[in-house]
Design a protein around this motif. Structure first.
Motif, PDB file in Angstrom:
ATOM      1  N   THR A  32      42.269  36.252  47.734  1.00 50.29           N
ATOM      2  CA  THR A  32      41.306  35.378  47.041  1.00 50.29           C
ATOM      3  C   THR A  32      39.969  35.288  47.789  1.00 50.29           C
ATOM      4  OG1 THR A  32      42.237  33.459  48.177  1.00 50.29           O
ATOM      5  CG2 THR A  32      43.154  33.992  46.004  1.00 50.29           C
ATOM      6  N   ASP A  33      39.987  35.650  49.080  1.00 46.62           N
ATOM      7  CA  ASP A  33      38.764  35.570  49.886  1.00 46.62           C
ATOM      8  C   ASP A  33      37.760  36.638  49.431  1.00 46.62           C
ATOM      9  OD1 ASP A  33      37.465  34.462  52.486  1.00 46.62           O
ATOM     10  OD2 ASP A  33      37.340  36.670  52.673  1.00 46.62           O
ATOM     11  N   LYS A  34      36.559  36.217  49.103  1.00 43.45           N
ATOM     12  CA  LYS A  34      35.559  37.145  48.562  1.00 43.45           C
ATOM     13  C   LYS A  34      35.181  38.216  49.579  1.00 43.45           C
ATOM     14  CE  LYS A  34      33.495  33.855  45.326  1.00 43.45           C
ATOM     15  NZ  LYS A  34      32.243  33.155  44.918  1.00 43.45           N
ATOM     16  N   GLU A  51      37.049  39.457  51.952  1.00 50.08           N
ATOM     17  CA  GLU A  51      38.145  40.419  52.065  1.00 50.08           C
ATOM     18  C   GLU A  51      38.151  41.374  50.875  1.00 50.08           C
ATOM     19  OE1 GLU A  51      42.987  40.564  52.847  1.00 50.08           O
ATOM     20  OE2 GLU A  51      41.938  38.621  52.729  1.00 50.08           O
ATOM     21  N   ILE A  52      37.889  40.826  49.697  1.00 52.57           N
ATOM     22  CA  ILE A  52      37.818  41.684  48.504  1.00 52.57           C
ATOM     23  C   ILE A  52      36.674  42.674  48.648  1.00 52.57           C
ATOM     24  CG2 ILE A  52      37.333  41.692  46.025  1.00 52.57           C
ATOM     25  CD1 ILE A  52      38.775  39.009  45.846  1.00 52.57           C
ATOM     26  N   LYS A  53      35.540  42.170  49.180  1.00 53.64           N
ATOM     27  CA  LYS A  53      34.373  43.030  49.369  1.00 53.64           C
ATOM     28  C   LYS A  53      34.690  44.146  50.370  1.00 53.64           C
ATOM     29  CE  LYS A  53      29.456  42.685  50.497  1.00 53.64           C
ATOM     30  NZ  LYS A  53      28.365  41.765  50.917  1.00 53.64           N
ATOM     31  N   ASP A  54      35.410  43.775  51.433  1.00 49.40           N
ATOM     32  CA  ASP A  54      35.777  44.771  52.443  1.00 49.40           C
ATOM     33  C   ASP A  54      36.696  45.843  51.860  1.00 49.40           C
ATOM     34  OD1 ASP A  54      35.904  45.747  55.206  1.00 49.40           O
ATOM     35  OD2 ASP A  54      38.007  45.119  55.080  1.00 49.40           O
TER      36      ASP A  54
END
Length: 904
Positions: free
Chosen positions: A89-91, A93-96
């Motif tokens: 859910t962390d933005k 982490e998703i971006k990474d």
């Protein structure tokens, strides 16, 4: 080419996953798979939830191109990556992850590629196990993927039933797989087989039935065309020809009268029906009457017997055929002078020579030829016997069937492996006679008729000997069945050993085994015992039919049933009576003209394979007297459909009477009796059967039925075809010791269950569809009473319950068992807990869910069958309550079960 294309796609897919921070793409590009996998494994060892490592673990196993390609591993790690990605859910982490080219669509693509590779391998193997394992290993696959696999499974099922090639098999496929892609093929094969069947019968009824049943078939037009062509010319085999006689007598138009007359003649000639042809002789005139007269004459007088001539000319004296009459009686008188009931005497050669040449091809001339050859056949001088045959063969016309068959018998090379041996003492005695051996299906007992033995009661008595270590020990007199004032002879014993059939004064009787001995013999009802004579009876191994010999008006012999061939044997036919749904014996069915002849046909023995018939006949030619023949039943549902009988050969048959052969369940040996000091004194012999004359292999299931105290339970065992749900047969446990013995033909999937008032119907199953060798199963069954289920809380498994691997949808094979369970439970009205269990293979949580779902599936079925929902509860135990060792296949199979436990 497809693999190469797939490799290019996968390579393209992997190479798109490239980012500066990751070393995986570079390692994959250099095909350093082991190094890449070691890196992923090291990361996962420290952190199993690392999305990147899981994703690339899947990619590596997809990309590896070697013999150890593991699509299962790829699929598993792709699923883990997918589940972990869904939790992010962390933005940042998703971006990474996006920078690393890891996305939902990329993960889905990995899952899809892994499934595709595994599917390709399953297609290459193309086995039920491969496809079922595929479904088992990939339970989260989408419905489209599962449907593709199910389609492949259905196709294999379809290919399997093509081997059976029967209407019933294809119909069962349609019932089980109504949405299959092979549905149209199955329907087409059904109509093709049905048309072939109609064409084989070649009657207007058979074509009319086809037209009514298969209006959309490609054969419809041809069947309708043939039906119209036969409408006036051919009568139904089961119909009444009387309508043509009525038409002949009442029609006003001459063309209709002529048409009816032509039809009667055609039917009479085709069937060789004496009644129809006699009607034609009595009512027709001119050429039609002359034709009917000659046809009737040839049928009745073909045997060349004086009594046949008397029978014919008593009804059909006609001055126009006086010359034929004079010649008939002249030849019959020549035949009488030969005294064919006696052995051939060389001093009578000139009489034999003249008679055979003048009377051939009549039956009596053929018998005279057999007698003339008998000294050489007795001495096994087959070359000399053959030379005698060739001298007279031309007098019987071209391609005479009996001459050709006898020639082939004599020309066949002697099989020295066939050995006929006396079973010796203590069964055979010097002073007495032993004959009519009857072997139990389990091979443990031999009943036989003994005469003038030291311990005889009087006349003919019944004895029984036990087989110990392949030797027959001292026989015992069966006092319950041996009366001093009568001749008592056994005919056969039921496959379960609890019913003995006996011949008493021309009637068939039976006695039943009890805890203390045998009941007094009781005659069968009038359907079996007619006013004339019957003998040679046997109960088929399924307990549902009786074959026997009888003299009846509808037989193929002439109705006065006189002796033929210069012997004491009468013109008897072989019949079968079948139990109906109320266990009543039906009207006897004649086995038909392939088996029965105008002469003597006796001693039927249908092997437990339910298709191989052995019988004796003096109407099929042979070496002389009664020869033993083998024929095969062509369909399970037909009792007058048989292959052409095959003579057992000159090593087994002789120039005299050979009959009463009983074949062992194993099919490799036969027992019979023959005269040793003249026909009045006989001994029992055995002979090993050549492979070509053996029946099909079978399966046997034996053991004991006991209660929880180890006491015998006198109960009935019922077995059924689990594919069709049809009851195949019934067997009775021995009331004294509880032993049971069942014989099953190979090729079916069977379920069997025990019925006894006060007990739960315990069951089991055996799948013999793919077995090519004989099967022997020994299994004791402990019966569980309803009382114990209530008072002691004993749980009883539903044995004949089937699911696909890791599924909870009840398979059709389970329906007969569940319906039976529903009936028992409804009759008791008790509260029941349905308990699901699995083995310990796989994930424990998934096993728990599976056990719960299977228990619920059973409950839903019982409720649909009318059981009160409020009385049923379900519980799943997963793998927590094993009843057998999970380290073996057999143990795991026992642990995968659904049980019923009555709740107080």
């Amino acid at each position: 080419m497809r693999i190469k294309f797939l490799f290019i796609i996968l390579t393209s897919f992997i190479f798109q996953i490239s980012f500066a921070q990751s070393k995986y793409p570079e390692l994959l590009k250099k095909k350093q798979f082991e190094k890449a996998e070691a890196k992923a494994d090291k990361t996962l060892e420290k952190n199993p939830d690392d999305i990147e490592a899981n994703f690339y673990k899947a990619a590596i196993n997809i990309h590896k191109k070697n013999e150890n390609l593991n699509s299962d591993v790829a699929y598993r790690y792709a699923l883990i990556a997918d589940s972990l990605y869904a939790l992010v859910t962390d933005k940042e982490e998703i971006k990474d992850l996006k920078k690393k080219k890891i996305s939902k669509s990329g993960i889905n693509s990995s899952i899809s590629k892994a499934m595709s590779l595994r599917y390709s391998q399953a297609v290459k193997d193309n086995t039920l196990e491969a496809y079922q394992n595929l479904l088992s290993d990939m339970p989260n696959a989408d419905e489209g993927f599962k449907q593709r696999v199910h389609d492949k499974i259905e196709l294999i099922h379809f290919n399997n039933i093509q081997d059976k090639n029967s209407i019933a098999a294809y119909q069962q496929f349609l019932d089980t797989h109504p949405q299959s892609a092979a549905t149209e093929k199955a329907k087409a094969r059904i109509s093709e087989l049905a048309f072939d069947k109609a064409a084989h019968s070649n009657t207007k009824k058979s074509y009319k039935d086809f037209v009514d049943t298969y209006p959309d078939s490609k054969e419809f037009s041809e069947a309708k065309k043939r039906y119209k062509a036969l409408q006036w010319l051919v009568e139904d085999p089961i119909g009444c020809w009387c309508k043509y006689s009525t038409m002949y007598e009442t029609a006003a138009k001459e063309n209709v009268v002529n048409m009816a007359a032509d039809s009667l003649l055609a039917i009479g000639e085709r069937r060789k029906n004496i009644a129809i042809l006699q009607y034609c002789v009595n009512h027709f005139s001119g050429e039609k009457r002359d034709k009917a007269f000659l046809l009737l004459h040839d049928i009745i007088t073909d045997d060349g017997e004086m009594a046949s001539l008397d029978l014919f000319y008593k009804k059909n004296g006609d001055p126009l055929f006086q010359d034929i009459r004079v010649e008939d009686y002249r030849l019959a008188a020549m035949g009488d002078l030969l005294k064919l009931e006696k052995e051939y005497y060389p001093g009578n050669f000139e009489k034999y020579d003249a008679y055979i040449k003048e009377a051939a091809p009549r039956e009596r001339a053929f018998v005279a030829l057999q007698r003339y050859m008998s000294p050489e056949i007795k001495k096994k001088q087959y070359d000399i016997a053959l030379a005698k045959l060739e001298v007279y063969a031309k007098y019987f016309g071209k391609n005479n069937q009996k001459i050709n068959d006898l020639r082939a018998l004599l020309q066949t090379k002697v099989d020295k492996s066939i050995q006929i041996k006396s079973i010796g003492p203590p069964v055979n005695t010097v002073s007495g006679g032993e004959y009519v051996p009857v072997i139990t299906a389990d091979g443990k007992l031999m009943y036989f008729c003994g005469k003038s033995r030291p311990d005889s009661v009087g006349g003919e008595d019944i004895y029984v000997a036990k087989n110990m270590n392949d030797n027959w020990v001292q026989p015992e007199l069966v006092r319950d069945l041996s009366m001093s004032s009568t001749n008592d002879a056994p005919l056969s014993v039921s496959a379960d050993g609890t019913q003995l059939l006996m011949f008493i004064s021309g009637q068939i009787n039976y006695a039943k085994k009890t805890k203390t001995g045998w009941t007094r013999p009781v005659p069968y009802p009038k359907q079996i015992n007619s006013e004339r004579w019957q003998a040679d009876a046997m109960i088929t191994s399924d307990g549902r039919a009786m074959l026997f010999t009888s003299i009846r008006p509808d037989g193929y012999g002439l109705v006065d049933a006189r002796p033929y061939h210069g012997s004491y044997h009468y013109a008897a036919d072989i019949y079968v009576s079948v139990l109906d749904e109320n266990d009543e014996w039906g009207e006897p069915i004649n086995l038909g003209s392939v088996i029965n002849t105008q002469y003597c046909d006796r001693m039927p023995f249908l092997h437990p394979d339910m298709k191989t018939l052995y019988f004796s006949s003096d109407g099929h030619g042979g070496l002389g007297g009664l020869d033993v023949y083998k024929s095969t039943r062509l369909a399970d549902s037909c009792w007058n459909c048989w292959s052409e009988p095959v003579n057992l050969g000159k090593e087994i048959n002789t120039e005299s009477h050979d009959w009463g052969y009983k074949i062992t369940t194993e099919g490799d040996k036969a027992y019979f009796a023959k005269g040793v000091r003249g026909e009045a004194s006989q001994d029992i012999y055995s002979v090993n059967l050549p492979v070509s004359m053996r029946p099909d292999l079978v399966a046997t299931i034996s053991g004991k039925l006991l209660n929880d105290k180890g006491e015998a339970v006198d109960a009935e065992i019922v077995w059924e075809d689990l594919v069709t749900g049809q009851i195949i047969g019934k067997s009775q446990a021995d009331p004294k010791d509880g032993s049971y013995f069942i014989v099953l033909p190979l090729g079916k999937m069977y379920g069997y269950y025990v019925e006894k008032d006060g007990y739960f119907p315990l069951s089991d199953n055996v799948d013999l569809r793919n077995h090519k060798e004989s099967v022997k199963i020994n299994k004791d069954i402990t019966m569980i009473s309803i009382t114990d289920m209530v008072d002691k809380g004993v749980a009883v498994p539903i044995t004949n319950l089937f699911f696909n691997t890791n599924e909870s949808v009840i398979l059709p094979y389970s329906i007969p068992e569940l319906k039976r369970v529903a009936g028992i439970l409804k009759s008791q009205g008790l509260k029941v807990e349905i308990r699901g269990h699995t083995d310990n293979v796989g994930d424990a949580a998934k096993n728990q869910v599976l056990s719960e779902n299977r228990a619920k599936a059973v409950k839903e079925f019982l409720v649909k069958e009318g059981y009160d929902d409020a009385l049923l509860t379900t519980k799943g135990y997963g793998a927590t309550k094993p009843i057998a060792d999970n380290n073996t296949d057999a143990g795991r199979a026992k642990n995968r079960r659904v049980e019923l436990r009555i709740v107080k």
